[in-house]
Design a protein around this motif. Structure first.
Motif, PDB file in Angstrom:
ATOM      1  N   VAL A 218      82.993  71.013 -17.111  1.00 47.90           N
ATOM      2  CA  VAL A 218      84.383  70.543 -17.170  1.00 47.90           C
ATOM      3  C   VAL A 218      85.333  71.737 -17.248  1.00 47.90           C
ATOM      4  O   VAL A 218      85.098  72.677 -18.018  1.00 47.90           O
ATOM      5  N   ASN A 219      86.387  71.704 -16.494  1.00 45.65           N
ATOM      6  CA  ASN A 219      87.364  72.807 -16.480  1.00 45.65           C
ATOM      7  C   ASN A 219      88.762  72.392 -16.922  1.00 45.65           C
ATOM      8  O   ASN A 219      89.595  73.255 -17.222  1.00 45.65           O
ATOM      9  N   SER A 220      89.037  71.091 -16.926  1.00 46.11           N
ATOM     10  CA  SER A 220      90.366  70.629 -17.331  1.00 46.11           C
ATOM     11  C   SER A 220      90.286  69.194 -17.819  1.00 46.11           C
ATOM     12  O   SER A 220      89.431  68.410 -17.375  1.00 46.11           O
ATOM     13  N   LEU A 221      91.180  68.866 -18.760  1.00 44.10           N
ATOM     14  CA  LEU A 221      91.297  67.495 -19.263  1.00 44.10           C
ATOM     15  C   LEU A 221      92.769  67.118 -19.286  1.00 44.10           C
ATOM     16  O   LEU A 221      93.646  67.988 -19.353  1.00 44.10           O
TER      17      LEU A 221
ATOM     18  N   ILE B 219      86.658  57.875 -25.868  1.00 38.10           N
ATOM     19  CA  ILE B 219      85.766  58.513 -24.888  1.00 38.10           C
ATOM     20  C   ILE B 219      84.713  59.284 -25.678  1.00 38.10           C
ATOM     21  O   ILE B 219      85.044  60.148 -26.489  1.00 38.10           O
ATOM     22  N   GLU B 220      83.429  58.959 -25.407  1.00 42.68           N
ATOM     23  CA  GLU B 220      82.357  59.577 -26.186  1.00 42.68           C
ATOM     24  C   GLU B 220      81.346  60.324 -25.326  1.00 42.68           C
ATOM     25  O   GLU B 220      80.447  60.981 -25.867  1.00 42.68           O
ATOM     26  N   ASN B 221      81.471  60.224 -24.002  1.00 45.06           N
ATOM     27  CA  ASN B 221      80.498  60.864 -23.129  1.00 45.06           C
ATOM     28  C   ASN B 221      81.206  61.757 -22.113  1.00 45.06           C
ATOM     29  O   ASN B 221      82.235  61.372 -21.539  1.00 45.06           O
ATOM     30  N   TRP B 222      80.655  62.935 -21.892  1.00 42.28           N
ATOM     31  CA  TRP B 222      81.268  63.878 -20.969  1.00 42.28           C
ATOM     32  C   TRP B 222      81.328  63.347 -19.532  1.00 42.28           C
ATOM     33  O   TRP B 222      82.203  63.736 -18.757  1.00 42.28           O
ATOM     34  N   LYS B 223      80.419  62.453 -19.165  1.00 40.12           N
ATOM     35  CA  LYS B 223      80.424  61.930 -17.793  1.00 40.12           C
ATOM     36  C   LYS B 223      81.699  61.155 -17.494  1.00 40.12           C
ATOM     37  O   LYS B 223      82.096  61.013 -16.330  1.00 40.12           O
TER      38      LYS B 223
ATOM     39  N   GLY C 160      84.218  63.683 -16.059  1.00 39.30           N
ATOM     40  CA  GLY C 160      83.758  64.562 -14.991  1.00 39.30           C
ATOM     41  C   GLY C 160      82.670  65.538 -15.369  1.00 39.30           C
ATOM     42  O   GLY C 160      82.356  66.451 -14.582  1.00 39.30           O
ATOM     43  N   GLY C 161      82.049  65.339 -16.538  1.00 42.44           N
ATOM     44  CA  GLY C 161      81.016  66.263 -16.979  1.00 42.44           C
ATOM     45  C   GLY C 161      79.624  65.670 -16.918  1.00 42.44           C
ATOM     46  O   GLY C 161      79.372  64.680 -16.213  1.00 42.44           O
ATOM     47  N   ASN C 162      78.717  66.261 -17.664  1.00 44.48           N
ATOM     48  CA  ASN C 162      77.330  65.799 -17.707  1.00 44.48           C
ATOM     49  C   ASN C 162      77.209  64.498 -18.495  1.00 44.48           C
ATOM     50  O   ASN C 162      78.107  64.134 -19.266  1.00 44.48           O
ATOM     51  N   ASP C 163      76.108  63.828 -18.329  1.00 47.23           N
ATOM     52  CA  ASP C 163      75.832  62.614 -19.098  1.00 47.23           C
ATOM     53  C   ASP C 163      75.310  63.029 -20.465  1.00 47.23           C
ATOM     54  O   ASP C 163      74.107  63.159 -20.700  1.00 47.23           O
ATOM     55  N   ALA C 164      76.241  63.293 -21.383  1.00 44.63           N
ATOM     56  CA  ALA C 164      75.886  63.774 -22.722  1.00 44.63           C
ATOM     57  C   ALA C 164      76.984  63.385 -23.700  1.00 44.63           C
ATOM     58  O   ALA C 164      78.168  63.302 -23.340  1.00 44.63           O
TER      59      ALA C 164
END
Length: 338
Positions: free
Chosen positions: A168-171, A184-188, A191-195
């Motif tokens: 992830v580079n920006s939010l 929001i609890e998951n990076w996916k 736009g990130g990994n499923d974590a």
């Protein structure tokens, strides 16, 4: 032979030349003297007791070095935090041991909350803090019937950091708020990994936590998870270093200057804008904050503490603010009594 008319002309020309030179030289000296007088001159005995935030420690010491005419140096705490600080370069001074001890006793760094409390309790005379007085500190001031004068002296950014291995580079502003309210609890989902996202927070009344609650969350309740609170400025970096799924917040100055050279944490953009000196200075980065000088309102106006406070809030101090690594203000008129 030079005729009388030519001689008169040469004499007049020479006189005009002297007048011009004599007019120029004092102007140059006056400008130089004005510059040198802009930094208050005081002895070690007259120098006021200062306190500061962790992130304003370099500015506090550089200010002292300029006022007292002493050299300073940057040094890195390689044994523990890897953080860069500033100290007087004692080996290049002629100060005695007792003079060193006296100056050290006047250069305190009790964290943001601690410095405000020490100022309110009359233990120090002037502070340089990473934020304005907090809500809890204002309540304490009211209970003691003490008023402070605070004024911004430089710009900083409030940034979010993640592990460099996080893609992830920006939010967005809303995504940040949703992460810290637990929506929001998951990076996916951003736009990130499923974590699972591990959102770290700072301790109450710290400069970073106060900014997070007022500037970012704006009244929204932060859902703190067990074990996610860090009690020092270095804490967020320690956690992010070993947690690829973590997110934390810190002042841009601390990230850019005091932890320079670290290779494990990266600052992310907000609304697509990365934090840097340019985006902070022009206001395109969404979370621009200010650092403050504060003094008790009952401080005598002819005291050295007040003279130093006045200097900090004038344009002549901007070069020192910039030398420390902060973004200087273009205007310093927003003084308030609280």
């Amino acid at each position: 032979m030079v005729d009388l008319k030519s001689a008169t002309f040469l004499k007049i020309a020479f006189c005009l030349f002297l007048i011009t030179v004599m007019g120029i030289i004092p102007m140059s000296c006056n400008e130089e003297n004005t510059g040198s007088k802009s930094i208050p001159s005081m002895s070690l005995a007259d120098f006021p007791a200062l306190d500061c935030s962790t992130s304003t420690q370099p500015l506090s010491v550089i200010l002292a070095s300029k006022v007292l005419g002493l050299p300073y140096q940057w040094w890195q705490d390689q044994a523990v935090t890897q953080v860069w600080y500033v100290s007087i370069d004692w080996g290049k001074t002629s100060l005695t041991e007792s003079q060193r001890d006296l100056l050290k006793s006047k250069l305190n760094c009790s964290t943001t909350h601690g410095s405000y409390m020490n100022l309110l309790d009359g233990k120090v005379e002037l502070i340089i803090a990473s934020r304005d007085i907090s809500r809890d500190e204002q309540k304490y001031a009211d209970s003691k019937n003490v008023k402070l004068i605070t004024r911004p002296i430089g710009k900083d950014g409030f940034i979010f950091i993640i592990n460099k291995n996080n893609p992830v580079n920006s939010l967005s502003i809303k995504q940040i708020q949703d992460i810290y309210t637990g929506r929001i609890e998951n990076w996916k989902d951003v736009g990130g990994n499923d974590a699972t996202i591990n959102p770290y927070v700072r301790n109450a009344n710290s400069g970073s936590q106060e900014k997070m609650e007022t500037m970012v969350m704006q009244g929204l309740t932060i859902i703190g998870k067990p074990g996610m609170e860090t009690g020092t400025m270095a804490g967020p970096f320690y956690e992010i270093r070993k947690d690829v799924n973590g997110i934390a917040y810190t002042p841009f100055y601390y990230y850019n200057i005091m932890t320079r050279g670290q290779d494990y944490a990266k600052a992310i953009g907000i609304e697509g804008v990365l934090p840097n000196k340019k985006s902070i200075n022009n206001g395109t980065y969404p979370y621009v904050s200010e650092i403050f000088a504060a003094i008790r309102a009952d401080t005598k106006r002819d005291s050295y503490a007040y003279k130093l406070f006045e200097f900090l809030t004038q344009k002549e101090a901007r070069s020192i603010v910039e030398e420390s690594g902060y973004v200087p203000l273009t205007s310093t008129t927003n003084m308030k009594t609280s």
